[in-house]
Design a protein around this motif. Structure first.
Motif, PDB file in Angstrom:
ATOM      1  N   ASP A   1       0.484  -1.406   0.355  1.00 57.86           N
ATOM      2  CA  ASP A   1       0.057  -0.177   0.166  1.00 57.86           C
ATOM      3  C   ASP A   1       0.772   1.295  -0.023  1.00 57.86           C
ATOM      4  O   ASP A   1       0.016   2.174  -1.158  1.00 57.86           O
TER       5      ASP A   1
ATOM      6  N   GLU B   1       0.698   3.899  -2.780  1.00 57.13           N
ATOM      7  CA  GLU B   1       0.558   5.599  -2.847  1.00 57.13           C
ATOM      8  C   GLU B   1       1.698   6.537  -2.910  1.00 57.13           C
ATOM      9  O   GLU B   1       1.729   7.417  -3.469  1.00 57.13           O
TER      10      GLU B   1
ATOM     11  N   THR C   1       1.791   6.818  -6.386  1.00 58.21           N
ATOM     12  CA  THR C   1       0.291   7.552  -7.322  1.00 58.21           C
ATOM     13  C   THR C   1       1.094   8.942  -7.067  1.00 58.21           C
ATOM     14  O   THR C   1       0.337  10.022  -7.725  1.00 58.21           O
ATOM     15  N   GLU C   2       1.760   9.467  -5.456  1.00 61.58           N
ATOM     16  CA  GLU C   2       1.632  10.820  -5.567  1.00 61.58           C
ATOM     17  C   GLU C   2       2.308  11.782  -6.692  1.00 61.58           C
ATOM     18  O   GLU C   2       2.852  12.339  -6.751  1.00 61.58           O
TER      19      GLU C   2
ATOM     20  N   GLU D   1       2.985  10.501   2.881  1.00 61.70           N
ATOM     21  CA  GLU D   1       2.011  11.679   2.712  1.00 61.70           C
ATOM     22  C   GLU D   1       3.780  12.716   3.188  1.00 61.70           C
ATOM     23  O   GLU D   1       3.133  14.085   2.688  1.00 61.70           O
TER      24      GLU D   1
END
Length: 194
Positions: free
Chosen positions: A23, A27, A30-31, A173
């Protein structure tokens, strides 16, 4: 720090790992794609490597894979990349990854990822590059690496300043903000060990 367009990701090629790591790779890819970054990586289609590449492409990013011939013949190369470079050796691969990248991100991985991590940090210590490095410590995966570095410092084989060669984050993030904010290395070449 200048704009970071091309970001190298070092990560594992195993698919037999926790979904938490998969995951995180998805992520991150994708970012990178969403923010218009180019991914530079080892060119594989399996494990976290394949996941981060696929996610970057799906989000509209470009992906450069660099794979040695001896790995390509095992048919593990990703055939849907923006650019796939087949090179003669692991040494050539690693040099090209450094040359083609503005920054480095380390996700969980095995011996190859560890090799790449130590090499890129050593090169930064030796001032062969001054590019930011971020270690993504998902679920404490890289805690032993941090403990090893602390042990090396305590035993006199490394300096406390070596901790500034990279930044550790625990969430994907936080990767891009950490890359942008990472300070330049401050190790004096006259006082470091070769």
């Amino acid at each position: 720090m200048k704009d970071l367009f091309s970001i190298c990701v070092y990560c594992g090629s195993s698919s037999r790992v926790s979904d938490t790591y998969k995951d995180a790779a998805h992520e991150l890819g994708t970012e990178l794609g969403r923010k218009g970054h180019q991914l530079v990586y080892g060119g594989g289609r399996v494990g976290l490597m394949g996941i981060v590449a696929d996610a970057t492409l799906a989000a509209g990013g470009s992906v450069v894979g660099i794979i040695p011939e001896h790995i390509q013949v095992l048919e593990v190369e990703h055939t849907g990349l923006t650019e796939l470079l087949v090179v003669d050796s692991m040494h050539t691969r690693k040099n090209m990854m450094v040359e083609r990248s503005d920054a480095f991100v380390i996700l969980p991985g095995g011996l190859g990822t560890l090799d790449e991590t130590f090499e890129i940090l050593t090169w930064k210590q030796l001032r062969l590059h001054d590019k930011p490095v971020v270690v993504v410590n998902i679920d404490g995966y890289w805690n032993p690496l941090e403990e090893l570095l602390d042990h090396m410092i305590a035993e006199g084989f490394a300096q406390p300043a070596h901790r500034k060669l990279f930044t550790v984050v625990t969430r994907v993030e936080d990767v891009l903000p950490a890359l942008s904010a990472q300070p330049e290395p401050t190790i004096d070449p006259e006082t470091k060990w070769l």
